[in-house]
Design a protein around this motif. Structure first.
Motif, PDB file in Angstrom:
ATOM      1  N   VAL A 125       0.825  -1.214   0.000  1.00 41.01           N
ATOM      2  CA  VAL A 125       0.000   0.000   0.000  1.00 41.01           C
ATOM      3  C   VAL A 125       0.855   1.258   0.000  1.00 41.01           C
ATOM      4  CG1 VAL A 125      -1.698   1.324   1.309  1.00 41.01           C
ATOM      5  CG2 VAL A 125      -1.933  -1.158   1.114  1.00 41.01           C
ATOM      6  N   TRP A 126       1.961   1.258   0.737  1.00 43.79           N
ATOM      7  CA  TRP A 126       2.758   2.469   0.907  1.00 43.79           C
ATOM      8  C   TRP A 126       3.308   3.028  -0.395  1.00 43.79           C
ATOM      9  CZ3 TRP A 126       2.312   5.678   4.618  1.00 43.79           C
ATOM     10  CH2 TRP A 126       1.949   5.243   5.896  1.00 43.79           C
ATOM     11  N   PRO A 127       3.774   2.216  -1.343  1.00 37.05           N
ATOM     12  CA  PRO A 127       4.234   2.808  -2.615  1.00 37.05           C
ATOM     13  C   PRO A 127       3.141   3.587  -3.334  1.00 37.05           C
ATOM     14  CG  PRO A 127       5.048   0.574  -2.408  1.00 37.05           C
ATOM     15  CD  PRO A 127       4.081   0.770  -1.290  1.00 37.05           C
ATOM     16  N   GLY A 128       1.896   3.068  -3.278  1.00 36.62           N
ATOM     17  CA  GLY A 128       0.785   3.796  -3.900  1.00 36.62           C
ATOM     18  C   GLY A 128       0.502   5.111  -3.205  1.00 36.62           C
ATOM     19  N   ILE A 129       0.559   5.100  -1.866  1.00 38.49           N
ATOM     20  CA  ILE A 129       0.356   6.335  -1.110  1.00 38.49           C
ATOM     21  C   ILE A 129       1.461   7.337  -1.421  1.00 38.49           C
ATOM     22  CG2 ILE A 129       0.270   7.325   1.214  1.00 38.49           C
ATOM     23  CD1 ILE A 129      -1.009   4.726   2.155  1.00 38.49           C
ATOM     24  N   LEU A 130       2.704   6.858  -1.473  1.00 41.22           N
ATOM     25  CA  LEU A 130       3.835   7.728  -1.797  1.00 41.22           C
ATOM     26  C   LEU A 130       3.688   8.322  -3.194  1.00 41.22           C
ATOM     27  CD1 LEU A 130       6.590   8.807  -0.863  1.00 41.22           C
ATOM     28  CD2 LEU A 130       7.637   6.789  -1.902  1.00 41.22           C
ATOM     29  N   PHE A 131       3.215   7.510  -4.142  1.00 40.27           N
ATOM     30  CA  PHE A 131       2.998   7.994  -5.511  1.00 40.27           C
ATOM     31  C   PHE A 131       1.958   9.106  -5.526  1.00 40.27           C
ATOM     32  CE2 PHE A 131       0.763   7.920  -9.555  1.00 40.27           C
ATOM     33  CZ  PHE A 131       1.804   7.911 -10.474  1.00 40.27           C
ATOM     34  N   LEU A 132       0.848   8.926  -4.784  1.00 43.26           N
ATOM     35  CA  LEU A 132      -0.193   9.955  -4.730  1.00 43.26           C
ATOM     36  C   LEU A 132       0.327  11.244  -4.110  1.00 43.26           C
ATOM     37  CD1 LEU A 132      -3.350   7.905  -3.640  1.00 43.26           C
ATOM     38  CD2 LEU A 132      -2.972   9.025  -5.826  1.00 43.26           C
ATOM     39  N   VAL A 133       1.103  11.109  -3.034  1.00 39.91           N
ATOM     40  CA  VAL A 133       1.631  12.298  -2.367  1.00 39.91           C
ATOM     41  C   VAL A 133       2.567  13.076  -3.291  1.00 39.91           C
ATOM     42  CG1 VAL A 133       3.089  13.098  -0.482  1.00 39.91           C
ATOM     43  CG2 VAL A 133       1.363  11.359  -0.057  1.00 39.91           C
ATOM     44  N   LEU A 134       3.451  12.353  -3.982  1.00 45.22           N
ATOM     45  CA  LEU A 134       4.454  13.001  -4.816  1.00 45.22           C
ATOM     46  C   LEU A 134       3.875  13.615  -6.083  1.00 45.22           C
ATOM     47  CD1 LEU A 134       7.456  10.501  -4.583  1.00 45.22           C
ATOM     48  CD2 LEU A 134       7.262  12.742  -3.507  1.00 45.22           C
ATOM     49  N   PHE A 135       2.928  12.906  -6.722  1.00 52.40           N
ATOM     50  CA  PHE A 135       2.475  13.321  -8.045  1.00 52.40           C
ATOM     51  C   PHE A 135       1.057  13.887  -8.069  1.00 52.40           C
ATOM     52  CE2 PHE A 135       5.699  10.053  -8.799  1.00 52.40           C
ATOM     53  CZ  PHE A 135       6.568  10.744  -9.622  1.00 52.40           C
ATOM     54  N   SER A 136       0.324  13.779  -6.952  1.00 46.93           N
ATOM     55  CA  SER A 136      -1.041  14.310  -6.929  1.00 46.93           C
ATOM     56  C   SER A 136      -1.222  15.444  -5.926  1.00 46.93           C
ATOM     57  CB  SER A 136      -2.043  13.177  -6.619  1.00 46.93           C
ATOM     58  OG  SER A 136      -2.034  12.202  -7.643  1.00 46.93           O
TER      59      SER A 136
END
Length: 320
Positions: free
Chosen positions: A35-46
Motif C-alpha cells: 500500500v505504501w508505494p501507492g500512497i507515496l505515488f499519490l503524495v508526490l504526483f497528486s
C-alpha cells in the motif's frame, strides 16, 4: 497517593496497547508494504504539485516563478467566461458527455447482463477477451482504425453501403459536423464496453444463486430473472458508478477528440480539454489553462456531492 497509582495504571495500559499493536502491525507488514508505494505515488504526483494551482490567480512568469509572479485574482476565470468561444466549447463538451451518459453508461451494464446468461464458458471467455482488447489499445491507434473504417475512399463502411445500394456515392463521415457526436460516442462505447463491464460482472458473480432458483420455481424466464433478480442485486454498484460518471461530465478526454478532430468538424468537436491545450499551452498561457482546469475541478466536485446527495435520498446508496 491515588494520583500516582492512576498514573502508573495509564503507563501500564499504554505499554500493553503498544505490545498488542506491534504483533498486529508485524503480521500486516506484507500487505502494508504494497500500500505504501501507492500512497507515496499519490503524495508526490497528486498532492505536492497542487501548489501549482496558485498560478491560476497570477500572471505567471517562467522566470519569476510561482511565488514572485504578480497576483491578478479571478482575471483568467473571467477571460474564459467572456471568451467568444466559451458557449460553443461548453455546448460541445456537455453534449458529448450527456450522450455518453445516456447511451454509453448503460452499455456495459447491458453487456454484463447478457454475458452472464451465456452457458458456454469457453465462448463466454472468448467474448470477454475480445471485448477487453480495445481498452488496451491507445486512442491514437484506435482512432486511426475508426478513420480507416469511415474513410470515403476505401473504408469498409462506405464499401458496404454502396454495395448494398443504400448510398450512391461514398460519404466522408468524419467531415460531417452533424455526425461527429454520434461517431465519438459510438467509438467510446466500442472501446470501453468490455472493460467497463468488468465491475458489473464481478458484482453479478456475488448474487446469491438461491435467488435465481427461487425465480425459476416461480416461472420467471431469463429476461425476468435479469430484471427482477440480477439488476436489483447490482443496483448499488450501478449507482456508485453513475455518481462517478456524473462528476466527470466535463471531461470528454483529450486524445480521442484530437485524433478525430479536423478543420471541417472543428465547430462541433472543440471541447474544453482541446481548447485549453490550444489556447493555454500552445500559446504558453499557463495561468489561463490552470484557471480553466481548476474551474472544471470545482464543478466536478460540486456535481459529485450533488449526485451523492440525491442518490442517498432516492436510493439509499451513496459514496459517503
Amino acid at each position: 497517593m491515588g494520583g500516582a497509582v492512576d498514573a502508573q495504571e495509564r503507563v501500564r495500559a499504554r505499554r500493553l496497547s503498544a505490545a498488542v499493536r506491534w504483533p498486529r502491525f508485524k503480521s500486516q507488514f506484507a500487505l502494508q508494504s504494497m500500500v505504501w508505494p501507492g500512497i507515496l505515488f499519490l503524495v508526490l504526483f497528486s498532492y505536492m504539485p497542487m501548489y501549482g494551482i496558485l498560478i491560476a490567480f497570477q500572471d505567471y512568469d517562467l522566470f519569476q516563478g510561482v511565488m514572485n509572479s504578480p497576483w491578478v485574482g479571478f482575471k483568467h476565470f473571467q477571460e474564459f467566461v467572456n471568451d467568444p468561444n466559451f458557449l460553443n466549447v461548453l455546448r460541445n463538451t456537455l453534449a458529448m458527455n450527456l450522450l455518453a451518459l445516456i447511451f454509453g453508461f448503460p452499455a456495459p451494464i447491458v453487456f454484463a447482463l447478457f454475458l452472464n446468461e451465456l452457458n458456454n464458458r469457453r465462448f463466454k471467455r472468448i467474448v470477454q477477451t475480445i471485448s477487453y482488447l480495445p481498452h488496451f489499445v491507445s486512442w491514437v491507434i484506435f482512432g486511426g482504425l475508426v478513420l480507416t473504417v469511415l474513410s470515403p475512399s476505401n473504408g469498409i463502411l462506405n464499401l458496404l453501403l454502396t454495395s448494398l445500394h443504400i448510398i450512391d456515392e461514398p460519404i466522408n463521415f468524419i467531415a460531417k459536423p452533424h455526425l461527429f457526436w454520434i461517431i465519438m460516442v459510438l467509438a467510446e462505447i466500442l472501446k470501453g464496453i468490455g472493460w467497463g463491464a468488468i465491475i458489473y460482472i464481478a458484482a453479478i458473480a456475488g448474487v446469491d444463486q438461491e435467488m435465481y432458483d427461487a425465480a425459476k420455481i416461480d416461472g420467471a424466464g431469463r429476461f425476468a430473472r435479469m430484471w427482477y433478480v440480477t439488476l436489483p442485486a447490482i443496483m448499488g454498484t450501478v449507482v456508485i458508478m453513475l455518481i462517478f460518471a456524473i462528476s466527470s461530465i466535463l471531461n470528454t478526454g483529450f486524445e480521442q477528440i484530437m485524433v478525430l478532430q479536423n478543420p471541417l468538424n472543428l465547430d462541433v468537436s472543440e471541447t474544453i480539454d482541446t481548447y485549453v491545450y490550444k489556447v493555454g499551452l500552445q500559446q504558453m498561457r499557463y495561468s489561463y489553462s490552470t484557471a480553466v482546469g481548476l474551474a472544471k475541478s470545482v464543478v466536478a466536485l460540486i456535481l459529485l456531492f450533488a449526485a451523492n446527495y440525491v442518490s442517498r435520498k432516492v436510493t439509499d446508496n451513496s459514496l459517503f
